[in-house]
Design an enzyme around this catalytic site. Structure first.
Site, short mmCIF file in Angstrom:
data_model
loop_
_atom_site.label_atom_id
_atom_site.label_comp_id
_atom_site.label_asym_id
_atom_site.label_seq_id
_atom_site.Cartn_x
_atom_site.Cartn_y
_atom_site.Cartn_z
N ALA A 1 11.88 -0.77 2.99
CA ALA A 1 10.08 -0.66 2.66
C ALA A 1 9.54 -1.84 2.90
CB ALA A 1 10.21 0.27 2.49
N LYS A 2 10.73 -3.25 2.27
CA LYS A 2 9.72 -4.16 1.86
C LYS A 2 9.28 -4.81 2.29
CE LYS A 2 11.76 -4.61 -2.55
NZ LYS A 2 11.83 -2.47 -2.82
#
Length: 379
Positions: free
Chosen positions: A190-191
């Site tokens: 999710a970065k």
């Protein structure tokens, strides 16, 4: 609606990602393959540093830097109070003491004024050997490095940039992970730049530290992997993840950062009269928008608002509901002795909205309309 639409990103990049994975599988070199070396060179060039050493995750990246610096028992490291647990956990896990500093309520990042105050307080007490500062680029925005770097240099402290959320952001033309003495980032899915599993990297211009970190990351190896000259860990980025990241890095540079910036501007416009405190944009800084985080005004029940938005199909997240110094793991230690009123207030008022490069204006307007309707103080 997705909070961060990884399936949509995959559909967009599917041909190149599938080809990259198949290439690695056909070669059979799943550990330390050529794609890892290629990715490290690409990342180092993008950030603008001499060395990039990939590893298994962002937490290991932090630990590897602290190990290379020899930080351990009787040492202290200053860490922002408003951040993910790993920023302080790695300090404590290495035997040193994390001491927490309050943040700027506009940027959510380490407050340079509070940092100076905390340094003087610790030195006056004389209990710890203060060695380093960890500065986090929270939600995608770089910390105030022009001031923080000067403070650390003046006082002889090492500066570790935790760029796990900030990769791609800039401050006065310099990129995240190019600040301080060394930097760490995470490739958690999710970065801003994420792989399809865990992954991380260390960045530095110091040749000696880079060599040490490469050794520590592979069981303390010397001339080869069966020549173990020090105690280390097993922390390598898989070749498949490196191949995926090469594809994603290209998209990240070519259009994803610009697309995320556009989404943030749509939110700014749609929410400008909502009564919410919107993300701050310091002059000369750009964010990679790991999160679009607002602050709720007094009188709004965050729990009730989240529940209503979830019911209406809009996911939201709270990063972070508890200050670092109040984490149970630090209870009864000197790490728990911190005065961080801004952090405590933020923990009660922040709310992160759906945000990703593949989000369209209609989705932003849907989220914003619901906030205008439901993010109202209780009478």
């Amino acid at each position: 609606m997705q909070f961060r639409d990884l399936p949509k990103q995959y559909e967009t990049l599917r041909p190149d990602i599938d080809a990259a994975v198949q290439r690695v599988c056909s070669q059979g070199n799943f550990i330390s393959g050529g794609e890892v070396t290629e990715l490290e060179a690409q990342l180092a060039e993008y950030v603008g540093v001499r060395h990039c050493i990939t590893c298994a995750n962002g937490t290991d990246a932090l630990s590897l830097i602290l190990m290379a610096w020899g930080i351990g028992p009787k040492d202290a490291v200053l860490v922002p109070d408003f951040t993910f647990f790993a920023s302080g956990e790695t300090v404590a896990f290495g035997g040193a003491t994390p001491l927490f500093v309050d943040v700027d309520e506009r940027t959510f990042n380490l407050d340079p004024d509070k940092l100076e105050e905390r340094i003087e307080q610790i030195k006056a007490q004389g209990e710890y050997n203060l060695r380093a500062v960890v500065s986090v680029d929270l939600f995608g925005l770089p910390a105030d490095y022009p001031r923080i770097e000067a403070i650390c240099k003046e006082r002889g402290l090492l500066l570790l940039e935790d760029g796990a959320q900030g990769f791609g952001g800039t401050a006065n033309g310099r990129r995240v992970c190019g600040f301080g003495d060394a930097a760490a980032t995470s490739f958690f899915p999710a970065k801003p730049l994420g792989c399809y599993g865990d992954g991380g990297a260390v960045f530095t211009n110091n040749d000696e530290w880079a060599a040490l970190i490469r050794s520590y990351a592979v069981h303390g190896k010397g001339s080869m992997k069966y020549d173990n000259v020090r105690l280390g860990m097993n922390s390598r980025l898989d070749t498949i993840q490196a191949a995926i990241l090469q594809v994603k890095l290209k998209a990240f540079k070519e259009y994803e950062l610009d697309a995320a910036e556009q989404v943030s501007r749509w939110y700014d416009e749609a929410l400008k009269d909502s009564g919410l405190v919107l993300p701050y944009r310091p002059e000369g800084f750009t964010s990679s928008w790991a999160q679009y985080t607002v602050q709720l005004p007094t009188g709004i029940s965050r729990d009730a608002l989240q529940a209503k938005l979830k019911e209406l199909g809009v996911p939201t997240m709270v990063y972070y509901p508890k200050p670092m110094h109040k984490q149970t793991a630090f209870a009864g230690t000197s790490s728990a002795q911190a005065c961080c009123p801004v952090t405590e207030r933020l923990c009660k008022t922040v709310l992160s909205l759906p945000m990703h490069p593949y989000m369209d204006k209609a989705a932003v307007e849907t989220v914003s309309a619901l906030l205008h309707q439901w993010a109202v103080p209780c009478e």
